[in-house]
Design a protein around this motif. Structure first.
Motif, PDB file in Angstrom:
ATOM      1  N   GLU A 240      16.386  14.960  13.166  1.00 48.55           N
ATOM      2  CA  GLU A 240      16.534  15.982  14.194  1.00 48.55           C
ATOM      3  C   GLU A 240      15.467  17.060  14.075  1.00 48.55           C
ATOM      4  OE1 GLU A 240      18.880  14.865  12.246  1.00 48.55           O
ATOM      5  OE2 GLU A 240      20.777  14.543  13.281  1.00 48.55           O
ATOM      6  N   GLN A 241      15.159  17.439  12.797  1.00 50.48           N
ATOM      7  CA  GLN A 241      14.160  18.492  12.575  1.00 50.48           C
ATOM      8  C   GLN A 241      12.794  18.061  13.088  1.00 50.48           C
ATOM      9  OE1 GLN A 241      16.279  17.350  10.344  1.00 50.48           O
ATOM     10  NE2 GLN A 241      17.441  19.058   9.477  1.00 50.48           N
ATOM     11  N   HIS A 242      12.445  16.796  12.856  1.00 54.41           N
ATOM     12  CA  HIS A 242      11.147  16.285  13.303  1.00 54.41           C
ATOM     13  C   HIS A 242      11.078  16.270  14.837  1.00 54.41           C
ATOM     14  CE1 HIS A 242      10.012  15.292   9.274  1.00 54.41           C
ATOM     15  NE2 HIS A 242      10.974  14.398   9.130  1.00 54.41           N
ATOM     16  N   ILE A 243      12.180  15.838  15.475  1.00 56.62           N
ATOM     17  CA  ILE A 243      12.202  15.787  16.938  1.00 56.62           C
ATOM     18  C   ILE A 243      12.122  17.193  17.515  1.00 56.62           C
ATOM     19  CG2 ILE A 243      13.516  15.074  18.972  1.00 56.62           C
ATOM     20  CD1 ILE A 243      14.786  12.895  17.226  1.00 56.62           C
ATOM     21  N   ASP A 244      12.899  18.109  16.913  1.00 54.38           N
ATOM     22  CA  ASP A 244      12.868  19.501  17.378  1.00 54.38           C
ATOM     23  C   ASP A 244      11.463  20.081  17.251  1.00 54.38           C
ATOM     24  OD1 ASP A 244      15.493  19.761  18.183  1.00 54.38           O
ATOM     25  OD2 ASP A 244      16.198  20.336  16.202  1.00 54.38           O
ATOM     26  N   TYR A 245      10.796  19.756  16.145  1.00 51.35           N
ATOM     27  CA  TYR A 245       9.433  20.265  15.924  1.00 51.35           C
ATOM     28  C   TYR A 245       8.486  19.730  16.999  1.00 51.35           C
ATOM     29  CZ  TYR A 245       4.883  21.028  13.751  1.00 51.35           C
ATOM     30  OH  TYR A 245       3.578  21.408  13.508  1.00 51.35           O
ATOM     31  N   LEU A 246       8.598  18.423  17.274  1.00 53.86           N
ATOM     32  CA  LEU A 246       7.723  17.804  18.276  1.00 53.86           C
ATOM     33  C   LEU A 246       7.982  18.381  19.664  1.00 53.86           C
ATOM     34  CD1 LEU A 246       7.784  14.078  17.127  1.00 53.86           C
ATOM     35  CD2 LEU A 246       5.746  15.486  17.387  1.00 53.86           C
ATOM     36  N   ILE A 247       9.274  18.539  19.987  1.00 50.97           N
ATOM     37  CA  ILE A 247       9.616  19.075  21.296  1.00 50.97           C
ATOM     38  C   ILE A 247       9.137  20.517  21.442  1.00 50.97           C
ATOM     39  CG2 ILE A 247      11.550  19.788  22.771  1.00 50.97           C
ATOM     40  CD1 ILE A 247      13.060  17.311  21.727  1.00 50.97           C
ATOM     41  N   GLU A 248       9.325  21.302  20.362  1.00 46.01           N
ATOM     42  CA  GLU A 248       8.936  22.708  20.393  1.00 46.01           C
ATOM     43  C   GLU A 248       7.434  22.882  20.511  1.00 46.01           C
ATOM     44  OE1 GLU A 248       9.278  26.711  17.569  1.00 46.01           O
ATOM     45  OE2 GLU A 248      10.536  24.965  17.153  1.00 46.01           O
ATOM     46  N   HIS A 249       6.670  22.050  19.786  1.00 44.73           N
ATOM     47  CA  HIS A 249       5.211  22.223  19.743  1.00 44.73           C
ATOM     48  C   HIS A 249       4.463  21.366  20.765  1.00 44.73           C
ATOM     49  CE1 HIS A 249       6.336  23.987  15.862  1.00 44.73           C
ATOM     50  NE2 HIS A 249       5.193  24.623  15.905  1.00 44.73           N
ATOM     51  N   PHE A 250       5.013  20.200  21.114  1.00 49.84           N
ATOM     52  CA  PHE A 250       4.286  19.286  21.993  1.00 49.84           C
ATOM     53  C   PHE A 250       5.046  18.949  23.275  1.00 49.84           C
ATOM     54  CE2 PHE A 250       2.962  18.377  17.609  1.00 49.84           C
ATOM     55  CZ  PHE A 250       1.605  18.618  17.706  1.00 49.84           C
ATOM     56  N   GLY A 251       6.281  19.427  23.388  1.00 52.27           N
ATOM     57  CA  GLY A 251       7.055  19.185  24.594  1.00 52.27           C
ATOM     58  C   GLY A 251       7.309  17.700  24.830  1.00 52.27           C
ATOM     59  N   TYR A 252       7.297  17.316  26.085  1.00 49.24           N
ATOM     60  CA  TYR A 252       7.571  15.917  26.439  1.00 49.24           C
ATOM     61  C   TYR A 252       6.475  14.978  25.938  1.00 49.24           C
ATOM     62  CZ  TYR A 252      11.066  17.954  29.554  1.00 49.24           C
ATOM     63  OH  TYR A 252      12.135  18.652  30.060  1.00 49.24           O
ATOM     64  N   PHE A 253       5.285  15.520  25.736  1.00 47.77           N
ATOM     65  CA  PHE A 253       4.183  14.701  25.226  1.00 47.77           C
ATOM     66  C   PHE A 253       4.523  14.148  23.842  1.00 47.77           C
ATOM     67  CE2 PHE A 253       0.007  14.328  23.040  1.00 47.77           C
ATOM     68  CZ  PHE A 253      -0.559  13.365  23.863  1.00 47.77           C
ATOM     69  N   GLY A 254       5.232  14.946  23.037  1.00 48.21           N
ATOM     70  CA  GLY A 254       5.644  14.484  21.712  1.00 48.21           C
ATOM     71  C   GLY A 254       6.583  13.297  21.800  1.00 48.21           C
ATOM     72  N   LEU A 255       7.482  13.308  22.779  1.00 47.78           N
ATOM     73  CA  LEU A 255       8.398  12.181  22.987  1.00 47.78           C
ATOM     74  C   LEU A 255       7.621  10.923  23.345  1.00 47.78           C
ATOM     75  CD1 LEU A 255      11.158  10.838  23.542  1.00 47.78           C
ATOM     76  CD2 LEU A 255      11.120  11.899  25.819  1.00 47.78           C
ATOM     77  N   ILE A 256       6.657  11.072  24.232  1.00 52.86           N
ATOM     78  CA  ILE A 256       5.836   9.928  24.650  1.00 52.86           C
ATOM     79  C   ILE A 256       5.109   9.313  23.446  1.00 52.86           C
ATOM     80  CG2 ILE A 256       3.837   9.213  26.032  1.00 52.86           C
ATOM     81  CD1 ILE A 256       4.637  11.388  28.061  1.00 52.86           C
ATOM     82  N   ILE A 257       4.484  10.167  22.632  1.00 52.36           N
ATOM     83  CA  ILE A 257       3.721   9.681  21.481  1.00 52.36           C
ATOM     84  C   ILE A 257       4.618   8.967  20.477  1.00 52.36           C
ATOM     85  CG2 ILE A 257       2.341  10.381  19.476  1.00 52.36           C
ATOM     86  CD1 ILE A 257       0.866  10.435  22.175  1.00 52.36           C
ATOM     87  N   MET A 258       5.803   9.539  20.188  1.00 43.67           N
ATOM     88  CA  MET A 258       6.713   8.919  19.232  1.00 43.67           C
ATOM     89  C   MET A 258       7.162   7.547  19.693  1.00 43.67           C
ATOM     90  SD  MET A 258       9.151  11.860  17.546  1.00 43.67           S
ATOM     91  CE  MET A 258       9.754  10.730  16.309  1.00 43.67           C
ATOM     92  N   LEU A 259       7.411   7.403  20.986  1.00 39.87           N
ATOM     93  CA  LEU A 259       7.849   6.106  21.497  1.00 39.87           C
ATOM     94  C   LEU A 259       6.708   5.093  21.511  1.00 39.87           C
ATOM     95  CD1 LEU A 259      10.291   7.157  24.350  1.00 39.87           C
ATOM     96  CD2 LEU A 259      10.847   5.896  22.270  1.00 39.87           C
TER      97      LEU A 259
END
Length: 203
Positions: free
Chosen positions: A2-21
């Protein structure tokens, strides 16, 4: 997680979700279902938009599986044998997925999203079998939509019961997978029957 996802969302927004997938679909050890359900949980709390999250999830999945197909088509089995084990893609797993592909055929590309350990390999196997990219796109992209919708919606529906999501996903993912298979088969049979009736009407 959860912490990693929160960090990605906070710093990279939806782009972080795209990259992780993207990297998760290619084969890196990322718990994709948990990621998507947690995104749904954030949607429930109003931190993310449901529609935009779905679009980004589908986009990340589509790009990831398309890259996997390209890698398999361009470089073939030798590259997988050399670098695959480093991201847990062993020759044994490729062979077992190949056997599944031979039994089930192209629908495996779609339902493979819901099978742990198979999702990362269907694109490679399809490419190694010289499966048409046009046909691959139909199954792979439809599967990306169904998979993303299923787990983001699950996370959104569970809402406050997020502490149980990990348990549900790990314990009942096979039942969810079987349900999806039944739905897919019913849709396929309905479509085939409709096509047959349409062909009969032409004569």
């Amino acid at each position: 997680m959860e912490q990693h996802i929160d960090y990605l969302i906070e710093h990279f927004g939806y782009f972080g979700l795209i990259i992780m997938l993207i990297v998760g679909i290619i084969g890196l050890p990322i718990p994709d279902e948990v990621l998507l359900t947690y995104v749904g949980y954030n949607v429930y709390h109003g931190k993310l938009s449901y529609i935009i999250s779905l679009i980004c999830a589908v986009l990340g999945s589509v790009v990831g599986i398309s890259l996997s197909y390209y890698i398999g088509y361009k470089f073939g089995l030798p590259l997988l044998k050399k670098f695959g084990p480093k991201i847990n893609i062993t020759e044994e797993k490729v062979n077992s997925t190949q056997k599944l592909f031979n039994k089930i055929g192209s629908p495996l590309i779609l339902i493979g999203y819901f099978i742990p350990g198979v999702r990362h390999l269907t694109a490679y196997v399809a490419a190694l079998n010289k499966f048409s990219f046009r046909k691959f796109v139909v199954y792979a992209y439809l599967g990306a939509i169904l998979w993303s919708y299923t787990f983001i919606t699950l996370g959104r529906k569970l809402g406050e019961r997020w502490d149980q999501v990990g348990l549900y996903v790990s314990k009942y993912s096979m039942y969810l997978f079987l349900l999806v298979i039944v739905i897919v088969i019913m849709v396929y049979l309905y479509w085939r029957k409709k096509q047959q009736l349409r062909n009969v009407g032409k004569f």
